[in-house]
Design a protein around this motif. Structure first.
Motif, PDB file in Angstrom:
ATOM      1  N   ALA A 200     -45.538   8.562 -29.309  1.00 47.47           N
ATOM      2  CA  ALA A 200     -46.841   7.912 -29.106  1.00 47.47           C
ATOM      3  C   ALA A 200     -46.868   6.499 -29.669  1.00 47.47           C
ATOM      4  O   ALA A 200     -47.395   5.577 -29.034  1.00 47.47           O
ATOM      5  CB  ALA A 200     -47.948   8.761 -29.729  1.00 47.47           C
ATOM      6  N   GLU A 201     -46.275   6.295 -30.849  1.00 46.62           N
ATOM      7  CA  GLU A 201     -46.289   4.971 -31.481  1.00 46.62           C
ATOM      8  C   GLU A 201     -45.473   3.968 -30.666  1.00 46.62           C
ATOM      9  O   GLU A 201     -45.854   2.811 -30.531  1.00 46.62           O
ATOM     10  CB  GLU A 201     -45.737   5.043 -32.911  1.00 46.62           C
ATOM     11  N   THR A 202     -44.348   4.404 -30.142  1.00 45.19           N
ATOM     12  CA  THR A 202     -43.506   3.535 -29.321  1.00 45.19           C
ATOM     13  C   THR A 202     -44.230   3.149 -28.039  1.00 45.19           C
ATOM     14  O   THR A 202     -44.205   1.993 -27.617  1.00 45.19           O
ATOM     15  CB  THR A 202     -42.174   4.246 -28.991  1.00 45.19           C
ATOM     16  N   TRP A 203     -44.879   4.134 -27.422  1.00 47.77           N
ATOM     17  CA  TRP A 203     -45.615   3.867 -26.188  1.00 47.77           C
ATOM     18  C   TRP A 203     -46.749   2.874 -26.448  1.00 47.77           C
ATOM     19  O   TRP A 203     -46.948   1.938 -25.689  1.00 47.77           O
ATOM     20  CB  TRP A 203     -46.163   5.162 -25.600  1.00 47.77           C
ATOM     21  N   GLN A 204     -47.485   3.064 -27.530  1.00 50.10           N
ATOM     22  CA  GLN A 204     -48.601   2.169 -27.847  1.00 50.10           C
ATOM     23  C   GLN A 204     -48.092   0.753 -28.108  1.00 50.10           C
ATOM     24  O   GLN A 204     -48.714  -0.225 -27.698  1.00 50.10           O
ATOM     25  CB  GLN A 204     -49.406   2.679 -29.038  1.00 50.10           C
TER      26      GLN A 204
END
Length: 75
Positions: free
Chosen positions: A58-62
């Protein structure tokens, strides 16, 4: 996420909610994003679903989304 408790990618994809990109054309050259139960994001090519989707934390996508938005405002 603890690797021992992480669901396998295949089982996680079964319940994914897929959304077609608004930038995809009508010629079936589409990219879809899937939201997984774990919070991870998946990206797949709709014209060849035999290729495994790419999975992102999720952090990478954001971070990716924020970068794209920042570039878009600079144009």
């Amino acid at each position: 996420m603890n690797p021992k408790s992480a669901p396998s990618a295949q089982s996680e994809l079964v319940g994914a909610m897929w959304h077609k990109s608004t930038y995809s054309g009508s010629d079936n050259a589409c990219v879809e994003r899937g939201i997984l139960r774990s919070g991870r994001q998946a990206v797949r090519d709709t014209k060849d679903r035999s290729i495994a989707p790419l999975l992102f934390e999720a952090e990478t996508w954001q971070s990716f989304i924020n970068s794209v938005k920042q570039k878009d405002t600079q144009l």
